[in-house]
Design a protein around this motif. Structure first.
Motif, PDB file in Angstrom:
ATOM      1  N   PHE A   1       0.830  -1.207   0.000  1.00  0.00           N
ATOM      2  CA  PHE A   1       0.000   0.000   0.000  1.00  0.00           C
ATOM      3  C   PHE A   1       0.866   1.261   0.000  1.00  0.00           C
ATOM      4  N   GLU A   2       1.920   1.245   0.802  1.00  0.00           N
ATOM      5  CA  GLU A   2       2.789   2.429   0.859  1.00  0.00           C
ATOM      6  C   GLU A   2       3.513   2.637  -0.467  1.00  0.00           C
ATOM      7  N   ALA A   3       3.864   1.525  -1.141  1.00  0.00           N
ATOM      8  CA  ALA A   3       4.463   1.649  -2.473  1.00  0.00           C
ATOM      9  C   ALA A   3       3.454   2.263  -3.442  1.00  0.00           C
ATOM     10  N   THR A   4       2.217   1.810  -3.377  1.00  0.00           N
ATOM     11  CA  THR A   4       1.171   2.325  -4.268  1.00  0.00           C
ATOM     12  C   THR A   4       1.019   3.829  -4.114  1.00  0.00           C
ATOM     13  N   LEU A   5       1.126   4.303  -2.893  1.00  0.00           N
ATOM     14  CA  LEU A   5       0.923   5.735  -2.627  1.00  0.00           C
ATOM     15  C   LEU A   5       2.039   6.610  -3.191  1.00  0.00           C
ATOM     16  N   ARG A   6       3.122   6.000  -3.643  1.00  0.00           N
ATOM     17  CA  ARG A   6       4.154   6.788  -4.328  1.00  0.00           C
ATOM     18  C   ARG A   6       3.633   7.300  -5.676  1.00  0.00           C
ATOM     19  N   VAL A   7       2.681   6.569  -6.242  1.00  0.00           N
ATOM     20  CA  VAL A   7       2.099   6.950  -7.531  1.00  0.00           C
ATOM     21  C   VAL A   7       0.701   7.520  -7.347  1.00  0.00           C
ATOM     22  N   TYR A   8      -0.091   6.839  -6.507  1.00  0.00           N
ATOM     23  CA  TYR A   8      -1.463   7.292  -6.260  1.00  0.00           C
ATOM     24  C   TYR A   8      -1.432   8.463  -5.279  1.00  0.00           C
ATOM     25  N   THR A   9      -1.278   9.655  -5.810  1.00  0.00           N
ATOM     26  CA  THR A   9      -1.298  10.849  -4.970  1.00  0.00           C
ATOM     27  C   THR A   9      -2.712  11.423  -4.971  1.00  0.00           C
ATOM     28  N   ARG A  10      -2.961  12.294  -4.015  1.00  0.00           N
ATOM     29  CA  ARG A  10      -4.291  12.908  -3.937  1.00  0.00           C
ATOM     30  C   ARG A  10      -4.579  13.743  -5.184  1.00  0.00           C
ATOM     31  N   GLU A  11      -3.546  14.365  -5.743  1.00  0.00           N
ATOM     32  CA  GLU A  11      -3.738  15.228  -6.897  1.00  0.00           C
ATOM     33  C   GLU A  11      -3.988  14.416  -8.169  1.00  0.00           C
ATOM     34  N   ALA A  12      -3.234  13.326  -8.345  1.00  0.00           N
ATOM     35  CA  ALA A  12      -3.322  12.561  -9.594  1.00  0.00           C
ATOM     36  C   ALA A  12      -4.454  11.542  -9.583  1.00  0.00           C
ATOM     37  N   PHE A  13      -4.624  10.843  -8.465  1.00  0.00           N
ATOM     38  CA  PHE A  13      -5.638   9.784  -8.366  1.00  0.00           C
ATOM     39  C   PHE A  13      -6.394   9.935  -7.044  1.00  0.00           C
TER      40      PHE A  13
ATOM     41  N   ALA B   1      -3.028   4.334  11.796  1.00  0.00           N
ATOM     42  CA  ALA B   1      -4.309   3.972  11.175  1.00  0.00           C
ATOM     43  C   ALA B   1      -5.258   5.166  11.182  1.00  0.00           C
ATOM     44  N   ILE B   2      -5.309   5.870  12.304  1.00  0.00           N
ATOM     45  CA  ILE B   2      -6.190   7.040  12.418  1.00  0.00           C
ATOM     46  C   ILE B   2      -5.801   8.105  11.400  1.00  0.00           C
ATOM     47  N   THR B   3      -4.501   8.333  11.241  1.00  0.00           N
ATOM     48  CA  THR B   3      -4.029   9.312  10.250  1.00  0.00           C
ATOM     49  C   THR B   3      -4.476   8.922   8.849  1.00  0.00           C
ATOM     50  N   CYS B   4      -4.377   7.624   8.522  1.00  0.00           N
ATOM     51  CA  CYS B   4      -4.792   7.145   7.192  1.00  0.00           C
ATOM     52  C   CYS B   4      -6.288   7.366   6.980  1.00  0.00           C
ATOM     53  N   TYR B   5      -7.095   6.970   7.970  1.00  0.00           N
ATOM     54  CA  TYR B   5      -8.549   7.121   7.831  1.00  0.00           C
ATOM     55  C   TYR B   5      -8.941   8.592   7.681  1.00  0.00           C
ATOM     56  N   GLU B   6      -8.336   9.444   8.507  1.00  0.00           N
ATOM     57  CA  GLU B   6      -8.697  10.861   8.448  1.00  0.00           C
ATOM     58  C   GLU B   6      -8.274  11.486   7.123  1.00  0.00           C
ATOM     59  N   ALA B   7      -7.148  11.017   6.561  1.00  0.00           N
ATOM     60  CA  ALA B   7      -6.733  11.505   5.243  1.00  0.00           C
ATOM     61  C   ALA B   7      -7.725  11.054   4.178  1.00  0.00           C
ATOM     62  N   ALA B   8      -8.140   9.787   4.246  1.00  0.00           N
ATOM     63  CA  ALA B   8      -9.101   9.262   3.265  1.00  0.00           C
ATOM     64  C   ALA B   8     -10.397  10.057   3.281  1.00  0.00           C
ATOM     65  N   LEU B   9     -10.786  10.517   4.460  1.00  0.00           N
ATOM     66  CA  LEU B   9     -12.035  11.271   4.585  1.00  0.00           C
ATOM     67  C   LEU B   9     -11.948  12.667   3.966  1.00  0.00           C
ATOM     68  N   LYS B  10     -10.750  13.085   3.570  1.00  0.00           N
ATOM     69  CA  LYS B  10     -10.627  14.345   2.840  1.00  0.00           C
ATOM     70  C   LYS B  10     -11.165  14.202   1.421  1.00  0.00           C
ATOM     71  N   VAL B  11     -11.184  12.960   0.927  1.00  0.00           N
ATOM     72  CA  VAL B  11     -11.766  12.677  -0.395  1.00  0.00           C
ATOM     73  C   VAL B  11     -13.155  12.072  -0.246  1.00  0.00           C
ATOM     74  N   TYR B  12     -13.267  11.093   0.655  1.00  0.00           N
ATOM     75  CA  TYR B  12     -14.568  10.469   0.904  1.00  0.00           C
ATOM     76  C   TYR B  12     -15.436  11.437   1.717  1.00  0.00           C
ATOM     77  N   ASN B  13     -16.312  12.180   1.043  1.00  0.00           N
ATOM     78  CA  ASN B  13     -17.250  13.002   1.790  1.00  0.00           C
ATOM     79  C   ASN B  13     -18.629  12.364   1.736  1.00  0.00           C
ATOM     80  N   ARG B  14     -19.464  12.755   2.673  1.00  0.00           N
ATOM     81  CA  ARG B  14     -20.764  12.101   2.833  1.00  0.00           C
ATOM     82  C   ARG B  14     -21.650  12.259   1.600  1.00  0.00           C
ATOM     83  N   LYS B  15     -21.554  13.395   0.913  1.00  0.00           N
ATOM     84  CA  LYS B  15     -22.437  13.652  -0.214  1.00  0.00           C
ATOM     85  C   LYS B  15     -22.018  12.867  -1.449  1.00  0.00           C
ATOM     86  N   ALA B  16     -20.733  12.895  -1.778  1.00  0.00           N
ATOM     87  CA  ALA B  16     -20.266  12.268  -3.023  1.00  0.00           C
ATOM     88  C   ALA B  16     -20.027  10.772  -2.875  1.00  0.00           C
ATOM     89  N   PHE B  17     -19.523  10.339  -1.717  1.00  0.00           N
ATOM     90  CA  PHE B  17     -19.189   8.928  -1.505  1.00  0.00           C
ATOM     91  C   PHE B  17     -19.767   8.468  -0.162  1.00  0.00           C
TER      92      PHE B  17
END
Length: 673
Positions: A361-373, A402-418
């Motif tokens: 997963f950490e390797a994937t995040l080298r490419v999957y950035t918030r801006e690109a994907f 784990a908490i840091t990861c979840y809270e970061a994910a919630l910057k994209v996962y919002n209640r209205k869109a996802f």
């Protein structure tokens, strides 16, 4: 040099150019460059005024050569090709040279189709106009082969054409491909016929909307038709390409669950590997390895451990080709699938598998950035959070990660869109806060409650009953552990949550969760204080006994023993008003000792020995003298074990209990004397 000599020189250059452009010997790119030089030399003599037909013919052939040249600047070559072909049309008019005009329109359309650049829509629309113009001359009746060729190219063009209505655009591609099949037959033009069948399979595979299952079955029919011509023996490369595409169609048709289609997809991919080799076709080989790994993940039959180990081997094989430097996106996708597979392994070293998953997963995040994907980034972060949350080594240090990861994910996962991803991540975040013991425990519990309550804004009993019930259960656990100013209120809220969850988690439908909630409900009722204490203890008793219907000694011995211990403690509390419950408490403790042995569970065994001593001291029935001796023996057993375990605080308490029992026994014996 006179005009005749100049004409002969130009003719010779032109013929030499034609020879180079059509040669099958030597290096194709080098031959095309030589042909271009020859055509340009001829055009130094051919002019539209002196030799208009020869000039137009040479301009046409020069344009075709530039269009075919792959070496160098492709966009510049395409522009030169278009200039030459459009120049030819100054002489080749529809009225005077209809065939040449149509052929040039055809070649101009082909050039626009493959021309690189940012404005693809404009280029493709120009190509469309050229092909449609050519069809004014190349009719089905007069020039069937040319007509069919243009129909094929129109089908290709519509596949590439950007559109807001993708379904309608691909339907046009299907119409043109099927039109071409009016001319191309497996008997007379087998290669063209098979190519069209393959193309139709591709279009039906990706045709959106409508009846997707019917489209995929149609795709399979076309791929299988293509294989009648493109056999392994006759055309291995085409055969492998079609087997790969056929595998994709079966995989999509499976909907991720149909074993028959998944097995067919696996067989197709494995067949393709008879041709695709890492050394000769590395990218194709890696793509198929990756897809086989996905199939192994989707299959459900057989030995799951073996299947997933095969999947891991496939992903690792693909990563021999896909590198971060050369194929970053494919590398990241494969790293992600590898990580997910490690998470799903049912056997082996679970903690080691989690560490492998975290690496992926950490390797994937080298490419999957918030801006690109952004969506992929959030999904990987949520999965990374799950992996950290379940990592037992240094768990308290990993939970904040784990908490840091979840809270970061919630910057994209919002209640209205996802909404569903948002709710799932809120629930996972609540779990992480609930498990976090270090720091401000009350703040963590409050955060967990807030997360679970947030998830319930999306999860409803009607739409998502299982997720709703699981979150109600989690919320009940959080309220039960909340050290609030009003503890009773929190316990009552916990009971309410548990009872809500039991509307979905029934004994018949979900025996495991049902029993777990019954146990937690019992513990919560047992903790309630106030004027209804005895009534609440009776409710606790009912809940514990219900849990024991599922947690039997044979099925879940450790849980059964733990419940027997809880039940013994509950009977002790009930005995305050009903002394006869002391005997039941003793029976429950002794039952627990059938599992909690001093060798396997020394701490639990010692605790129960102490509890047995307490019961023997308070037991109203039987011989008081014998009961006290039994109490002393139990205290001695508990004391020896706590000393051996270096539990000094517990040992001191046992010593006090032991002294009281010995004093009572001495008093009893002196009175008897």
């Amino acid at each position: 040099m006179n005009n005749q000599e100049r004409r002969e020189t130009a003719d010779a250059q032109y013929q030499l150019g034609v020879s180079y452009s059509t040669s099958t010997e030597g290096n194709k790119e080098h031959n095309l460059e030589r042909a271009i030089d020859c055509f340009r030399a001829a055009l130094a003599i051919y002019t539209p005024n002196s030799f208009p037909i020869e000039w137009a013919r040479t301009q046409h052939d020069l344009g075709v050569a530039y269009s075919s040249l792959e070496r160098g600047d492709r966009q510049a070559n395409s522009r030169r090709a278009i200039l030459s072909l459009r120049a030819a049309l100054e002489i080749y008019t529809r009225e005077e040279f209809p065939i040449e005009w149509a052929e040039t329109q055809h070649d101009l359309g082909s050039t626009y189709t493959v021309m690189p650049g940012t404005d693809r829509l404009t280029q493709l629309l120009k190509a469309l106009a050229c092909f449609q113009a050519a069809l004014e001359i190349y009719t089905h009746s007069a020039y069937p082969i040319k007509w069919a060729d243009i129909q094929t190219r129109l089908g290709d063009l519509y596949c590439m054409l950007p559109s807001d209505d993708r379904h309608a655009t691909l339907e046009k591609a299907i119409v043109h491909y099927k039109a071409a099949l009016r001319v191309y037959t497996p008997e007379e033009t087998p290669h063209s016929w098979a190519s069209l069948q393959h193309n139709l399979g591709n279009v039906y595979t990706f045709l959106p909307g409508g009846d997707r299952q019917a489209y995929l079955r149609q795709a399979i029919t076309h791929y299988e038709a293509a294989l009648r011509v493109n056999t392994y023996e006759a055309h291995p490369d085409y055969w492998a390409d079609t087997m790969y595409c056929l595998g994709n169609a079966h995989r999509h048709l499976s909907n991720g669950g149909n074993e028959e289609h998944l097995q067919s997809a696996l067989e197709c991919y494995q067949s393709a590997l008879r041709v695709y080799r890492r050394e000769q076709t590395p990218n194709d080989w890696a793509t198929v390895q990756n897809n086989i790994g996905i199939i192994y993940n989707l299959l459900s039959g057989g030995d799951e451990q073996a299947r997933l180990e095969n999947a891991i081997a496939c992903f690792q094989a693909a990563l021999q080709v896909y590198t971060y430097e050369t194929s970053p996106t494919e590398w990241a996708k494969t790293q992600n699938m590898l990580a997910l597979t490690y998470l799903n392994l049912p056997r082996g070293n679970a903690q080691e598998n989690l560490r492998h998953a975290i690496e992926g997963f950490e390797a994937t995040l080298r490419v999957y950035t918030r801006e690109a994907f952004p969506l992929g980034w959030a999904t990987v972060l949520a999965n990374l959070g799950n992996a950290y949350a379940h990592l037992e080594q240094d768990q308290q240090a990993n939970l904040p990660k784990a908490i840091t990861c979840y809270e970061a994910a919630l910057k994209v996962y919002n209640r209205k869109a996802f909404p569903f991803e948002w709710a799932r991540t809120q629930n996972s975040l609540g779990d992480a806060y609930f498990a976090l013991l270090e720091g401000n425990r009350q703040a963590h519990i409050n955060n967990a409650i807030a997360c679970y309550r947030a998830a319930l804004l999306v999860y409803s009993r009607e739409r998502l009953p299982t997720e709703w019930a699981r979150t109600q259960h989690n919320l009940g656990n959080a309220y039960r552990n909340a050290a609030s100013v009003n503890t009773q209120e929190c316990l009552e809220r916990a009971i309410s949550c548990y009872e809500e969850a039991l509307h979905v988690y029934t004994r018949d439908g979900h025996p495991g969760p049902w029993a777990s909630i019954q146990r937690n409900l019992g513990a919560t009722y047992a903790s309630l204080e106030g004027s209804h204490e005895q009534a609440n203890l009776q409710k606790a008793l009912t809940s514990y006994q219900a849990a024991l219907q599922v947690y039997t000694k044979g099925v879940a011995p450790s849980t059964w023993a733990s419940l027997q211990l809880d039940l013994g403690n509950l009977y002790r509390d009930l005995a305050v008003e009903r002394p006869e419950y002391q005997a039941r408490a003793l029976a429950s403790y002794q039952a627990a000792l059938e599992v909690y042995t001093p060798l396997d569970f020394p701490l639990e065994w010692a605790t129960i020995q102490n509890n047995c001593g307490n019961v023997y001291c308070d037991l109203g029935s039987g011989d008081k003298h014998i009961n006290l001796k039994q109490a002393i023996a139990s205290y001695h057993a508990a004391l020896d074990m706590f000393i051996a375990l270096h539990k000094d605080e517990f040992a001191q308490q046992i010593e006090q209990n032991l002294k009281k029992a010995q004093a009572h026994l001495t008093d009893l014996e002196s009175k008897q004397l």
